[in-house]
Design an enzyme around this catalytic site. Sequence first.
Site, PDB file in Angstrom:
ATOM      1  N   GLU A 136       0.810  -1.222   0.000  1.00  0.00           N
ATOM      2  CA  GLU A 136       0.000   0.000   0.000  1.00  0.00           C
ATOM      3  C   GLU A 136       0.847   1.278   0.000  1.00  0.00           C
ATOM      4  O   GLU A 136       0.898   2.013   1.004  1.00  0.00           O
ATOM      5  CB  GLU A 136      -0.967  -0.009   1.188  1.00  0.00           C
ATOM      6  CG  GLU A 136      -1.890  -1.207   1.189  1.00  0.00           C
ATOM      7  CD  GLU A 136      -2.958  -1.157   2.280  1.00  0.00           C
ATOM      8  OE1 GLU A 136      -2.916  -0.274   3.140  1.00  0.00           O
ATOM      9  OE2 GLU A 136      -3.851  -2.020   2.253  1.00  0.00           O
ATOM     10  N   GLU A 193      -5.959  -8.138  -0.072  1.00  0.00           N
ATOM     11  CA  GLU A 193      -6.639  -7.866   1.208  1.00  0.00           C
ATOM     12  C   GLU A 193      -8.078  -7.480   0.930  1.00  0.00           C
ATOM     13  O   GLU A 193      -8.356  -6.693   0.018  1.00  0.00           O
ATOM     14  CB  GLU A 193      -6.006  -6.685   1.963  1.00  0.00           C
ATOM     15  CG  GLU A 193      -4.717  -6.985   2.648  1.00  0.00           C
ATOM     16  CD  GLU A 193      -4.154  -5.781   3.413  1.00  0.00           C
ATOM     17  OE1 GLU A 193      -4.949  -4.922   3.887  1.00  0.00           O
ATOM     18  OE2 GLU A 193      -2.919  -5.704   3.529  1.00  0.00           O
TER      19      GLU A 193
HETATM   20  O1  IFM Z   1      -4.748  -3.329   8.887  1.00  0.00           O
HETATM   21  C1  IFM Z   1      -4.617  -2.740   7.638  1.00  0.00           C
HETATM   22  C2  IFM Z   1      -3.444  -3.356   6.891  1.00  0.00           C
HETATM   23  O2  IFM Z   1      -2.260  -3.237   7.603  1.00  0.00           O
HETATM   24  C3  IFM Z   1      -3.259  -2.690   5.556  1.00  0.00           C
HETATM   25  N1  IFM Z   1      -4.494  -2.646   4.823  1.00  0.00           N
HETATM   26  C4  IFM Z   1      -5.673  -2.192   5.493  1.00  0.00           C
HETATM   27  C5  IFM Z   1      -5.854  -2.929   6.798  1.00  0.00           C
HETATM   28  C6  IFM Z   1      -7.127  -2.436   7.529  1.00  0.00           C
HETATM   29  O3  IFM Z   1      -7.017  -1.087   7.819  1.00  0.00           O
END
Ligand code: IFM
Length: 443
Positions: A169, A354
């Site tokens: 990210e 994710e």
């Molecule tokens: O917990 C985070 C993760 O570290 C990165 N993506 C989003 C998740 C939820 O906020």
Amino acid sequence: MTLASLIAQLPDDFTFGVATSSYQIEGSQFGNCGQSHWDSFAQVPDAVFGQEDGGVACDHYHRWQEDLDLISQGGFSAYRFSFSWPRLLPQTNQGINPDGISFYDKLIDGMLERGIAPHATFYHWDLPQRLADKGGWTNRDTAHYFADYTDVLMRHFGDRLTSVAPVNEPWCVAWLSHYLGHHAPGLRDIKAAGKAMHIIQLAHGLSAQVAREHGHKNIGCVLNKEFAVPEDDSAEAIRLAHLYDGIYSRWFEESIFKAQYPDDVLEVIAPYLPEGWQDDMAVIATPLDWVGVNYYTRAVIAPDKTEALTGLKTIAGDLPKTDMNWEVAPEGLSFFLRRLAKDYAPDLPIYITENGMANADSLTDSGIPDTARISYFESHLAEVAQVIEDGIAVKGYFAWSLLDNYEWAFGYDKRFGLIHVDFETQKRTPKNSYYAWQKALER
Ligand code: IFM
């Protein structure tokens, strides 16, 4: 549609996994781990809920075997985890911590013994404090140190990793942390943000090159996305929603896949980019083997005259919300999958690296009934099934997250796990969503 019926529609070779990250679960006070900038940021008054840090987190450093057993018993065949840079190189860029090597050796071998494919991220936000002291991601040297760290990872672990991704990210690393100030180092400074927006991309490219030099054949990137919608159909709101999407998403995919930054975003931040940035674009666009999408929510965008740089703000929308106050908007996921396949990476497999939600879960006599989370997974998987039917090469899905964990500036207050963690006792209790996946994956 239920999880089971959705999974039945997907190709037999579709990968189902769960995801975590080092700082959020391992416990940064164990195993001679060095200090990270999150350990420091957590001490800043009002930066993090309750000034909580990841010192103990889920104590995964000691409980990794139980956690891998839970992944395997849940029916998942893949695990997306990250390496901790301060754990492996605590004091200097050369001084490898043998405890760190031994921990990841055991962890990776433990996955392989259980038939779980290791999908590794090199940097999921735990920057060594010693590098933060020298400017962190606003210092070009950090990108080169990241390449050296990649070399350490590839030498020790590379041949056992099913896939690798340099940075988790990059929008969060750069914009959220240096312009919005919500994550370490907590800056609200466009000059720092401009540098970080470029240097993190350079770091990605240099690291991908090192992984390739080591012969790795499954190198990707993990980009997070928010589905930007204008507050109304005015031309200004539409323009601003496009700009939001440019800063959040197109900046990263255009540089990685087209070796350029988007013009509309350059108009805003070009004066703050490091000099000579144009010369790095070929490195940033080092060819990849896959692309990962982290998707959670949408953003409703409205004009804001008080925001001098972008002129925009996000406002509350009217969709149902999770415990993060994030709207549930599954259609945004398919929007991004389609756009990636059409405009940016037509030849690459796509993974949802994710997806998941925070819920105010609590233990009851009959378990943990996180029904909303099951519906969330179903509604997003339905989008995945549809885009696959339309011919887009989505190859896998990783639920965030295996465990309730350290949710950054929210401390331990927000629970994303399929498995509940009692942070006093470290007891793990699978939630109903875990059992729903387990049942659905028995195929
Ligand atoms: O917990 C985070 C993760 O570290 C990165 N993506 C989003 C998740 C939820 O906020």
